[in-house]
Design a protein around this motif. Sequence first.
Motif, mmCIF file in Angstrom:
data_model
loop_
_atom_site.group_PDB
_atom_site.id
_atom_site.type_symbol
_atom_site.label_atom_id
_atom_site.label_comp_id
_atom_site.label_asym_id
_atom_site.label_seq_id
_atom_site.Cartn_x
_atom_site.Cartn_y
_atom_site.Cartn_z
ATOM 1 N N LYS A 1 32.657 126.374 84.674
ATOM 2 C CA LYS A 1 32.857 125.063 85.284
ATOM 3 C C LYS A 1 32.691 123.936 84.263
ATOM 4 O O LYS A 1 33.284 122.869 84.424
ATOM 5 N N LYS A 2 31.886 124.177 83.237
ATOM 6 C CA LYS A 2 31.737 123.172 82.187
ATOM 7 C C LYS A 2 33.019 123.063 81.355
ATOM 8 O O LYS A 2 33.482 121.964 81.041
ATOM 9 N N GLU B 1 30.604 122.993 75.047
ATOM 10 C CA GLU B 1 30.363 124.094 75.964
ATOM 11 C C GLU B 1 28.891 124.479 76.015
ATOM 12 O O GLU B 1 28.449 125.153 76.940
ATOM 13 N N PRO C 1 36.487 122.288 84.726
ATOM 14 C CA PRO C 1 35.958 121.923 86.052
ATOM 15 C C PRO C 1 36.903 122.248 87.203
ATOM 16 O O PRO C 1 36.457 122.330 88.356
ATOM 17 N N GLU D 1 26.331 122.450 76.158
ATOM 18 C CA GLU D 1 25.544 121.503 76.926
ATOM 19 C C GLU D 1 25.606 121.860 78.415
ATOM 20 O O GLU D 1 26.140 121.128 79.227
ATOM 21 N N VAL D 2 25.056 123.021 78.738
ATOM 22 C CA VAL D 2 25.085 123.528 80.109
ATOM 23 C C VAL D 2 23.662 123.586 80.626
ATOM 24 O O VAL D 2 22.806 124.273 80.059
ATOM 25 N N TYR E 1 29.117 127.978 82.726
ATOM 26 C CA TYR E 1 29.934 127.724 81.538
ATOM 27 C C TYR E 1 31.410 127.568 81.910
ATOM 28 O O TYR E 1 32.107 126.726 81.340
#
Length: 289
Positions: free
Chosen positions: A159-160, A106, A163, A108-109, A157
Amino acid sequence: MDKKLNKYLIPKSKHPTKGNPLLFQSSRFFFSFTAAPNTTRAAAAAKMEPQLPTIKNVFVNETDDDDPPALSSQALAALKEFLEEQRQSLANHETAENGEGTLEPESEVALVTEDWRLSQFWYDPETARTLSQEVLSLCSHSNYKVACIACPTLYAYLKKIDPNISVQLLEYDKRFEQYGSDFTFYDYNQPKDLPFELKHTYQVVIADPPYLSKECLEKVTQTISFLAQPRESHLLLLTGEVQRHRAAELLGLRACNFRPRHSSKLGNEFRVFTNYDPGERLGGWEQEQ
C-alpha cells in the motif's frame, strides 16, 4: 502472520495448541512455554501474559523458601537483551537507509510493534520491498486483487508503494482493524470461516502460516483454495525450509533462490515457494536435486 515467532516454533505433534511445549529460539537463548489445551492463540497468550518467560538452562537463585524466586543475573541479562531486540524491531523499518544515507520511500512504513506471543516477526525492509515488487509484477491488470494471509508487513509495503492496489489482509491480530475494509479477521483453525464475497476472488495470494506444522499448512492450504481464482492465480508461500516437501505435496510449489529475512534475529531457514516460474525474479526457481 508475516511473520512470526510461531513459524519458528515446531510443535511436537500435529496439534500445536493441545498442551504441547512450545520452544522459542531467540538469537542467543531459549524460552519455553506450554500452551493451554484446546485454546486459540489469543487465549494461550492471555494465560501466559502475567508470567515471566522461563529461560532454559539458566538457574534461578532461591535463598529462602519464603522468598519469591529471583532470576539469576545471566537470565536477567538475556531477558533484557530480548526485550531490547523487540523494541528496536519497529525502528529498523523506520530508519532503513540506502547507500547515500537517505531514507528510501518504500522504507518509511509504520508498523505496529511485533507481539511475539502472536508469533509476529516482521520482514526486514529488503525482503518486504522484494516481495512487494514481485507481487506488483504479477498484477498485470488494474483489476487484479491480492490477498495477504497473515503477512501484514507485505500489506503495508504494497500500500505504501502503490496506494491504489487492491489488497485484502487476513490476520488474527485485531490491531490491524485500522486498515478498515482491507482487514478481515482470520483464524487458521477455522480456514474457511470467511466472508463469502472473498471466495475465488484473488489472482495473487501470499501466505505466511504461523506454525511449522503439517496441520497448520493443511488448513492454510484450504484458505488459499477458498480465496484463489481457479486455474488463474499466482501463489506465494513464505515458510520454513522444513515445509518444502509439504508445500510441493499440498500446493505444487517450488522453492525460489531468494531467501526472505526478518528484522529480528531468527535462526531458522526461511524460504519463499511459488506455483509459477518467476524467471530471474526472486532469484529464479531453485534447481531440483
